[in-house]
Design a protein around this motif. Structure first.
Motif, PDB file in Angstrom:
ATOM      1  N   LEU A  88       0.534  -1.105   0.076  1.00  0.00           N
ATOM      2  CA  LEU A  88      -0.147   0.198  -0.143  1.00  0.00           C
ATOM      3  C   LEU A  88       0.868   1.241   0.051  1.00  0.00           C
ATOM      4  N   VAL A  89       1.871   1.207   1.008  1.00  0.00           N
ATOM      5  CA  VAL A  89       2.828   2.384   0.911  1.00  0.00           C
ATOM      6  C   VAL A  89       4.065   2.221   0.195  1.00  0.00           C
ATOM      7  N   GLN A  90       4.120   1.411  -0.783  1.00  0.00           N
ATOM      8  CA  GLN A  90       5.684   1.004  -1.273  1.00  0.00           C
ATOM      9  C   GLN A  90       6.089   2.223  -1.834  1.00  0.00           C
ATOM     10  N   ASP A  91       5.475   3.084  -2.688  1.00  0.00           N
ATOM     11  CA  ASP A  91       5.952   4.092  -3.271  1.00  0.00           C
ATOM     12  C   ASP A  91       5.895   5.180  -2.647  1.00  0.00           C
ATOM     13  N   LEU A  92       5.554   5.513  -1.430  1.00  0.00           N
ATOM     14  CA  LEU A  92       5.382   6.595  -0.405  1.00  0.00           C
ATOM     15  C   LEU A  92       6.644   6.665   0.580  1.00  0.00           C
ATOM     16  N   ASP A  93       7.254   7.814   0.647  1.00  0.00           N
ATOM     17  CA  ASP A  93       8.003   8.037   1.740  1.00  0.00           C
ATOM     18  C   ASP A  93       7.401   8.553   2.987  1.00  0.00           C
ATOM     19  N   ASP A  94       8.016   8.812   4.140  1.00  0.00           N
ATOM     20  CA  ASP A  94       7.312   9.335   5.352  1.00  0.00           C
ATOM     21  C   ASP A  94       6.630  10.539   4.953  1.00  0.00           C
ATOM     22  N   HIS A  95       6.915  11.337   4.395  1.00  0.00           N
ATOM     23  CA  HIS A  95       6.001  12.755   4.326  1.00  0.00           C
ATOM     24  C   HIS A  95       4.876  12.428   3.337  1.00  0.00           C
ATOM     25  N   GLY A  96       5.081  11.600   2.462  1.00  0.00           N
ATOM     26  CA  GLY A  96       4.021  10.962   1.384  1.00  0.00           C
ATOM     27  C   GLY A  96       2.938  10.071   2.215  1.00  0.00           C
ATOM     28  N   ILE A  97       3.205   9.568   3.179  1.00  0.00           N
ATOM     29  CA  ILE A  97       2.286   8.803   4.166  1.00  0.00           C
ATOM     30  C   ILE A  97       1.409   9.907   5.131  1.00  0.00           C
ATOM     31  N   ARG A  98       2.188  10.666   5.573  1.00  0.00           N
ATOM     32  CA  ARG A  98       1.570  11.757   6.284  1.00  0.00           C
ATOM     33  C   ARG A  98       0.438  12.625   5.549  1.00  0.00           C
ATOM     34  N   GLU A  99       0.883  12.958   4.223  1.00  0.00           N
ATOM     35  CA  GLU A  99       0.005  13.553   3.447  1.00  0.00           C
ATOM     36  C   GLU A  99      -1.401  12.747   3.264  1.00  0.00           C
TER      37      GLU A  99
END
Length: 753
Positions: free
Chosen positions: A101-112
């Motif tokens: 689900l979050v493979q292509d997201l960094d920490d900032h992307g997950i928070r957004e």
């Protein structure tokens, strides 16, 4: 060929010795039987047959109850293991879904995208009663998203054991201990996986918090309520209890590290039955345990022996009351006599076994001391022999460089003898287990075909060679030179066993051994099978095939070091060598070598060295060598190469030269008088060559150091120092290449004028 029969390990040889040795004459067993028969006859005469019946029935009943209890625990623990395996497999799948689900997201992307991720996490984990929360943590341990709260509260697990363990790749910490979860807010234990980017960089953790109460409730239903005489636990492989029924006093507990159960966990056993004491209520248990798949988790089911004894006592009371007899006192006396007789017989057998064991251990200890003494002797002889070879090699090179005509044939003969001497020294050190292994990862399917010509040359023209390499053979981590030598030794023996020709077959395949197989090895191995169609070996020769210096070949035809080198190499590599042979049926040798953890790295094309203009000036070399003749030959060679050489006897003298040079440098500003140090390692005095190298490396002005030695153990130690290491007798061409590289480095380091 005869069937495969692996060579017994040292442990199995000890076990055989215990059975075969008869250190003392034993008392015939019929003496105990006669005494027992006499007591039984007296019992019958006293009309105690009903009581004998009661005792036999009681004994059998106790054993039957224990057997039934053991069977119940085994069946119950299998059910619990299947249940736990399904739960952990579900958790693994859930972790994988969250990671995707979050493979292509960094920490900032997950928070957004926290709102969307929270809703998906809630849907993913909400349908499972055992799941308390699903959380995503960043690389710094900060909570990024959770199935339980939105927005995620500020929380960090940076210092928690499961976070650091997953980050550092420890398998055990993928399942945490029981704790009060920061996100769940209740008592949980966590299962997690690492989040990594495409380059494998650690980006954080996906964690699923599980409720221990879910497992406790399942165990309560499985055991049938609180009246059941059994307990159940879910625990990590280090003994930390995750869930337990009946409920324990504290929220977190561990298995007693001194218990048999803890010992079984430490051995890595996957399943079994032990007798132990409960760490929660102190009761004795018949405990069955099983590992949950490949996870570092076990389930255990214990049956209280107090319940077994209580039922047995009730049954025995009914039997005794129902079997009235006037001779109960006499029965007790004879029963006690029988019990004492059994204890005496058991003590006698135990004493016999212990005496045989002591003799076997003493024999093994003497053999170990003999091999240790042989190793020390071989090491000392090898050092002196290597010095002699060094002297001969250096002087041969001096003669060649001076261009003395008419000696080419004689010099070539001397060089061939030098190579034979080096090979003999290597064999001696290998058999004595003093030759260090230079292990590298080897791809069998690429390497073995390249040995075809080498084996053909060893087998001769009359013997045909057949190679059979299995599909997807695992890579190995071995010393390639030692493996080649082992194959050559076996091939030479096969050639001698087939004087009229025959067939030599080399096979490579994967093989796995489990604990229950009863084989001396456990794990995954590559099996080399080397079979010939020769005359075979009689049993007395086969028993001594791996014995050092034992040979059946005529004088001058064999050293007795071939097969011992094979056996020593396999053992030191973490594997085993076995041999099977029979007269007229040929010989089969099996090499079991451990599988490598990683795939081999293939060599990249080397870049061409840069050409340098100009001729570098000769080096100022400090030669440290205690052997006068070795020093003289080395000094002459270095001078013929155009270098200036200063020779000192030992490291203490060399260090004093450096102290004087540093003092002069402090007064006058002159540079050190040496560009390079070439030193032996083993020398008289307070310091050896390694100590000198460490002292030189501590200087403000860095000097290159080359260490040479004739001791194989010192060669292995010297590799931990940041210096060049050469073993005597070293290749003069290699030394010249190293010196030329140092000259180029010094030329580049000099400032341009």
């Amino acid at each position: 060929m005869t069937p495969d029969r692996p060579e017994p390990s040292p442990a199995s040889r000890l076990a055989s010795a215990r059975q075969e040795d008869a250190p003392f004459p034993t008392v015939p067993e019929h003496n105990f039987a006669v005494r027992r028969a006499t007591l039984i006859a007296l019992l019958v005469a006293a009309i105690v047959l009903p009581c004998i019946y009661v005792s036999i029935m009681a004994f059998n009943d106790l054993r039957a109850r224990e057997a039934d209890a053991t069977d119940v625990t085994l069946r119950t623990v299998r059910v619990a293991e299947e249940h736990a395996l399904k739960v952990f497999d579900m958790n693994e799948a859930l972790d994988a879904r969250v990671v995707d689900l979050v493979q292509d997201l960094d920490d900032h992307g997950i928070r957004e995208a926290e709102g969307v991720i929270h809703e998906k996490l809630r849907v993913m984990g909400g349908g499972y009663p055992q799941v308390s929360a699903v959380s995503i943590f960043g690389s710094d341990g900060a909570l990024l998203a959770s199935s339980r709260y939105f927005p995620a509260p500020p929380a960090s697990i940076l210092n928690r054991e499961d976070f650091t363990g997953i980050r550092d790749g420890r398998v055990l910490d993928h399942v945490s201990r029981v704790m009060i979860g920061q996100v769940a807010g209740e008592q949980v234990f966590n299962t997690g996986v690492a989040r990594r980017d495409d380059n494998g960089t650690f980006e954080g953790v996906v964690s699923v918090a599980l409720r221990p109460g879910y497992f406790s409730a399942f165990y309560r239903e499985l055991l049938g309520g609180s009246d059941a005489p059994m307990t159940m636990s879910l625990l990590r492989s280090d003994g930390a209890i995750l869930a337990h029924y009946p409920a324990q006093v504290s929220g977190s507990a561990t298995v007693d590290p001194r218990s048999p159960f803890a010992a079984a966990l430490a051995e890595g056993r996957r399943d079994g039955v032990v007798r132990t004491r409960s760490s929660t209520d102190g009761d004795n248990l018949i405990l069955a345990f099983r590992r949950v798949g490949a996870y570092p988790v076990y389930v255990s089911c214990g049956y209280r022996t107090s319940a077994i004894w209580a039922e047995w006592y009730r049954h025995l009371s009914v039997l005794i009351l129902s079997m009235f007899t006037p001779s109960i006192v006499l029965w007790c006396v004879i029963w006690l006599s029988l019990k004492r007789l059994g204890a005496e017989e058991e003590a006698w057998e135990r004493w016999q076994a212990e005496a045989s064991m002591r003799r076997s251990i003493e024999s093994a200890y003497r053999q170990s001391r003999k091999m240790e003494a042989l190793g020390n002797l071989v090491g000392s002889v090898a050092h002196d022999f290597n010095n002699l070879l060094m002297i001969v090699s250096a002087n041969v090179q001096i003669v060649r460089r001076r261009g003395v005509p008419g000696l080419e044939r004689e010099l070539s003969a001397v060089e061939r003898a030098l190579k034979s001497g080096q090979s003999l020294t290597r064999q001696l050190l290998g058999v004595a287990r003093k030759q260090p292994l230079h292990n590298e990862t080897l791809a069998v399917e690429r390497w073995l075909p390249s040995c075809r010509e080498l084996l053909r040359a060893s087998l001769g023209a009359k013997v045909s060679l057949v190679m059979d390499i299995g599909i997807d053979v695992w890579p190995m981590r071995v010393d390639v030179a030692e493996l080649e030598l082992a194959l050559i030794n076996i091939a030479v023996n096969a050639r001698d066993a087939m004087p009229n020709g025959g067939r030599f077959t080399v096979r490579a395949a994967n093989i796995s051994f489990r604990h229950e197989d009863g084989f001396p090895l456990i794990g995954e191995f590559v099996q080399f099978s080397l079979e010939d169609t020769g005359v075979g070996m009689p049993p007395d020769v086969l028993a001594r095939a791996f014995e050092p210096l034992f040979t059946t070949k005529p004088k001058g035809m064999g050293t007795g070091l071939g097969l011992p080198q094979v056996f020593a190499f396999c053992e030191r590599s973490g594997g085993l060598a076995a041999i099977d042979s029979a007269i007229g049926a040929g010989t089969s040798v099996r090499l079991y070598l451990p599988r490598a953890a990683a795939a081999p790295e293939f060599e990249r094309p080397r870049e061409a060295p840069l050409e340098h203009t100009g001729t570098p000036h000769g080096l100022r070399i400090l030669l440290v060598e205690d052997n006068d003749e070795v020093a003289a030959g080395t000094e002459a060679l270095l001078q013929m190469m155009g270098h200036q050489v200063t020779w000192v006897f030992n490291a203490d003298t060399a260090l004093r030269l450096f102290d004087d040079a540093h003092a002069k440098q402090a007064r006058t500003g002159e540079p050190l008088p040496f560009d390079l140090v070439i030193s032996d390692i083993h020398m008289p005095g307070a310091m050896n060559g390694i100590d000198l190298a460490e002292a030189v490396q501590a200087f403000e002005t860095k000097l290159p150091v080359i260490l040479v030695t004739g001791y194989a153990e010192e060669l292995d130690r010297a590799r931990h120092v940041d210096v060049k290491v050469l073993s005597k007798p070293f290749d003069i061409a290699l030394l010249e290449q190293i010196l030329q590289a140092i000259q180029r480095d010094l030329a580049h380091a000099q400032p341009e004028t």
